[in-house]
Scaffold this active site. Structure first.
Site, mmCIF file in Angstrom:
data_model
loop_
_atom_site.group_PDB
_atom_site.id
_atom_site.type_symbol
_atom_site.label_atom_id
_atom_site.label_comp_id
_atom_site.label_asym_id
_atom_site.label_seq_id
_atom_site.Cartn_x
_atom_site.Cartn_y
_atom_site.Cartn_z
ATOM 1 C CD GLU A 127 22.054 -25.126 -28.201
ATOM 2 O OE1 GLU A 127 21.987 -25.925 -28.948
ATOM 3 O OE2 GLU A 127 22.042 -23.791 -28.357
ATOM 4 N NE ARG A 136 30.714 -15.770 -35.743
ATOM 5 C CZ ARG A 136 30.699 -14.524 -34.810
ATOM 6 N NH1 ARG A 136 30.963 -13.304 -35.269
ATOM 7 N NH2 ARG A 136 29.922 -14.957 -33.607
ATOM 8 C CG HIS A 174 23.300 -20.867 -26.446
ATOM 9 N ND1 HIS A 174 23.692 -21.808 -27.196
ATOM 10 C CD2 HIS A 174 24.259 -20.025 -26.271
ATOM 11 C CE1 HIS A 174 24.886 -21.743 -27.661
ATOM 12 N NE2 HIS A 174 25.290 -20.601 -27.047
HETATM 13 N N1 PCA Z 1 28.371 -17.793 -25.489
HETATM 14 C C1 PCA Z 1 29.539 -18.216 -26.535
HETATM 15 C C2 PCA Z 1 30.733 -18.452 -25.639
HETATM 16 C C3 PCA Z 1 30.284 -17.926 -24.201
HETATM 17 C C4 PCA Z 1 28.918 -17.482 -24.232
HETATM 18 O O1 PCA Z 1 28.112 -17.171 -23.251
HETATM 19 C C5 PCA Z 1 28.901 -19.317 -27.279
HETATM 20 O O2 PCA Z 1 27.730 -19.362 -27.794
HETATM 21 O O3 PCA Z 1 29.585 -20.251 -27.952
#
Ligand code: PCA
Length: 203
Positions: free
Chosen positions: A78, A88, A165
């Site tokens: 990110e 959401r 992520h």
């Molecule tokens: N993913 C979520 C919140 C916790 C997680 O593991 C997100 O992408 O916001």
């Protein structure tokens, strides 16, 4: 050198969260740096509070937070967090903020200060799909990255910090059609490579 690595508690009906599953598998030392692991509640504000109290306790040099991005195929590094919560679904304590600023005295956005391009290249070199992401969403992951970079900018200028992520694990998509997944082994290797690159940056 100390590296704080976090993952999230499962949320949204999932039984596991690949982010903390991978963090748990990381070695306790990488290139001589001590790896400290922390599980973060998938809850607005409590997530930031738990992270910042650990940072003030252990004074890490590097902070890498991770979370699940169901539906993404690549490890996503990110670039930026924005000052908005727009959920959401409910978090794990039933909060569902809509269009709410995270910190009234914060900037509109903060950039990660990890070497994001080097990390993407390094992960690809070991044969694992990785990309820069220009949005961490508007749920708890963006919220945590925003809180981390707000405090780094305000109080901890020395710290390298950012967010990664990760895709679903294969067992999470058994009952979902057309959803990509990545093995726990590859997610863990990608995080280990990320930490190596960040540690080298400070050596
Ligand atoms: N993913 C979520 C919140 C916790 C997680 O593991 C997100 O992408 O916001």
């Amino acid at each position: 050198m100390k590296v704080l690595v976090t993952g999230f508690v499962p949320f949204g009906g999932e039984k596991i969260n690949p982010s903390f599953e991978a963090v748990k598998k990381l070695p306790l030392k990488i290139l001589g740096a001590e790896i400290i692991k922390l599980e973060i509640p998938t809850v607005f504000y409590k997530s930031i509070e738990k992270l910042i109290s650990k940072i003030s306790e252990i004074k890490p040099d590097i902070v890498i937070c991770t979370g699940q991005a169901g539906g993404r195929s690549h490890i996503s590094i990110e670039r930026v967090a924005i000052n908005i919560d727009d959920a959401r679904i409910e978090d794990n304590e039933g909060n569902k903020p809509v269009d709410k600023p995270i910190f009234f005295d914060g900037e509109n956005a903060y950039f990660s200060n990890l070497p994001i391009k080097k990390i993407v290249e390094g992960i690809r070199e070991i044969g694992i799909p990785a990309e820069i992401s220009n949005s961490a969403g508007t749920f708890v992951c963006n919220h945590l990255l925003y809180g981390l970079m707000y405090y780094i900018n305000r109080d901890y200028n020395r710290i390298l910090g950012g967010f990664i992520h990760v895709p679903y694990l294969p067992e999470q998509v058994l009952d979902k059609r057309n959803k990509p997944s990545m093995s726990l082994d590859n997610i863990t290797k990608a995080l280990e490579k990320t930490i190596e690159i960040c540690v080298e940056e400070l050596l």
